[in-house]
Design a protein around this motif. Sequence first.
Motif, PDB file in Angstrom:
ATOM      1  N   ARG A 313     -61.008  18.561 -15.451  1.00 34.66           N
ATOM      2  CA  ARG A 313     -61.907  18.729 -16.596  1.00 34.66           C
ATOM      3  C   ARG A 313     -62.391  17.359 -17.060  1.00 34.66           C
ATOM      4  O   ARG A 313     -61.639  16.390 -17.065  1.00 34.66           O
ATOM      5  CB  ARG A 313     -61.204  19.442 -17.742  1.00 34.66           C
ATOM      6  CG  ARG A 313     -60.806  20.886 -17.435  1.00 34.66           C
ATOM      7  CD  ARG A 313     -60.134  21.515 -18.647  1.00 34.66           C
ATOM      8  NE  ARG A 313     -59.885  22.939 -18.477  1.00 34.66           N
ATOM      9  CZ  ARG A 313     -58.795  23.430 -17.916  1.00 34.66           C
ATOM     10  NH1 ARG A 313     -57.849  22.606 -17.449  1.00 34.66           N
ATOM     11  NH2 ARG A 313     -58.623  24.732 -17.801  1.00 34.66           N
ATOM     12  N   GLN A 317     -64.399  18.743 -24.442  1.00 35.31           N
ATOM     13  CA  GLN A 317     -64.180  20.177 -24.385  1.00 35.31           C
ATOM     14  C   GLN A 317     -64.406  20.792 -25.757  1.00 35.31           C
ATOM     15  O   GLN A 317     -63.903  20.297 -26.758  1.00 35.31           O
ATOM     16  CB  GLN A 317     -62.772  20.476 -23.892  1.00 35.31           C
ATOM     17  CG  GLN A 317     -62.485  19.937 -22.493  1.00 35.31           C
ATOM     18  CD  GLN A 317     -61.113  20.342 -21.987  1.00 35.31           C
ATOM     19  OE1 GLN A 317     -60.625  21.416 -22.294  1.00 35.31           O
ATOM     20  NE2 GLN A 317     -60.495  19.461 -21.205  1.00 35.31           N
ATOM     21  N   ASP A 325     -69.123  31.245 -21.417  1.00 33.89           N
ATOM     22  CA  ASP A 325     -67.705  31.135 -21.084  1.00 33.89           C
ATOM     23  C   ASP A 325     -67.321  32.144 -19.999  1.00 33.89           C
ATOM     24  O   ASP A 325     -66.663  31.804 -19.006  1.00 33.89           O
ATOM     25  CB  ASP A 325     -66.880  31.360 -22.346  1.00 33.89           C
ATOM     26  CG  ASP A 325     -65.444  30.867 -22.200  1.00 33.89           C
ATOM     27  OD1 ASP A 325     -65.189  30.030 -21.316  1.00 33.89           O
ATOM     28  OD2 ASP A 325     -64.582  31.323 -22.975  1.00 33.89           O
ATOM     29  N   HIS A 354     -68.045  19.186 -19.287  1.00 32.72           N
ATOM     30  CA  HIS A 354     -68.695  19.569 -20.548  1.00 32.72           C
ATOM     31  C   HIS A 354     -69.650  18.452 -20.938  1.00 32.72           C
ATOM     32  O   HIS A 354     -69.234  17.378 -21.387  1.00 32.72           O
ATOM     33  CB  HIS A 354     -67.661  19.778 -21.655  1.00 32.72           C
ATOM     34  CG  HIS A 354     -66.785  20.963 -21.443  1.00 32.72           C
ATOM     35  ND1 HIS A 354     -67.022  22.187 -22.012  1.00 32.72           N
ATOM     36  CD2 HIS A 354     -65.661  21.113 -20.701  1.00 32.72           C
ATOM     37  CE1 HIS A 354     -66.084  23.040 -21.660  1.00 32.72           C
ATOM     38  NE2 HIS A 354     -65.238  22.410 -20.856  1.00 32.72           N
TER      39      HIS A 354
END
Length: 424
Positions: A313, A317, A325, A354
């Motif tokens: 990731r 976030q 989602d 993100h």
Amino acid sequence: MPALSLFSPLKRVSVGAWAAVAWCLGSANALRSQFGIPGMPTGDPLLGVGDWVLVAASLCVVVAAARLLGRRPLTSLALFVAATFATTLANGETGITFLHYLTIDVAMAFIVAVGARPARWTALVVALCVLPGYALTRQWSGLPVQLAHTVDTSWTGWQTFSLLAAVGWLVGKSVRQSRVYARRMSEQAATQAVTAERLRIAREMHDTVAHSIGIIALQAGAAARVVETQPARAREAMVAVETAGRETLSGLRRMLGALRQADTDAAAGGAAPGGAGGGGRDEAPRGPAAGLADLDRLAAVTSAAGVRVEVVRSGEQRPLPPDVDLSAFRIIQESITNVVRHSGADACRVSVDHRTEELVIEIADSGRGTVAAPVSGGGFGLAGMRERAALLHGEFSAGPRPGGGFLVTAVLPVPAAVAAAVAG
């Protein structure tokens, strides 16, 4: 108060009522010389008692015609014509007044707008024959078609009134075509909504079942190979099969329960579940929709099945809109399923980035660089992922990597304002 709100009560007035108002105005204009009002004509002979009774009876007929226009339009049109003839004869006029004829045209236009083909043509013929019919009525009654002190006859204005009838016909036809077009657009929109819902359900069913079945097949195959030499490992694999099966069944029950509840609400006008006759026994348990929060669990289950999943990731976030989602999770889930079933790789990498106004996800493996079933046309995995991205106005690509393996990339727009609203 908006200016248009002043006219909102007028929209509730029926066409028949407007026709009756026009008729009454026409009658008041024709009989204005009978009341001795200063400035009004006074040369016309006064009406007798019988004439006034005929006018009053005509008014009652017009009221009845206005009420019947919506239910029995041709009968209503005939009553409007009869009342017009009676009032005009009682007043001694040789021709139909404009407002009286406008009443007949309004009724005719309404019939053209809502009536069947025979009724529409009948109404047009009646409207065109009003003036000739009145002229013949005066002749058959022995009345002159032209008064001594005027040049007007019972046929005066026939061409103008015929043009007015044609305008009424065109207005009614235009309204009819608009209603037909609106109905077709509504039916088309309903069909498109049903099709879109069917595709959504198909995608959800495919994504929910395909991954679990892939894991079950992998674990069952592993158990079959080691059942005699490594019973403990075979037992673990079968426990994983049981767990995946139960999760898949639970997901299917939630989906079917939601669909059934939607049908029940539509049929019962939103009645609460578990009412009389149902007892709530068939209501499936409902949980939150899948999302990126379930990504670690998905990676753990797949890794336990023999294909290691690395999740990376990056970026800040933050909570995502539910549709973004869910779509992101389903794209990752389907990509991992393809890795397990088709790539032959023992590991894959999932990247979730993100960014400020978009979410970028990548799923890469080092397998054969093909996705056999979807590419050959036997499956719907890639098509479903592409549809999910397209519905969110995002971008999707999938294909072999130059260095070997397969890469799936999806870019899903996430406006900052929407993300902030979800977070709030």
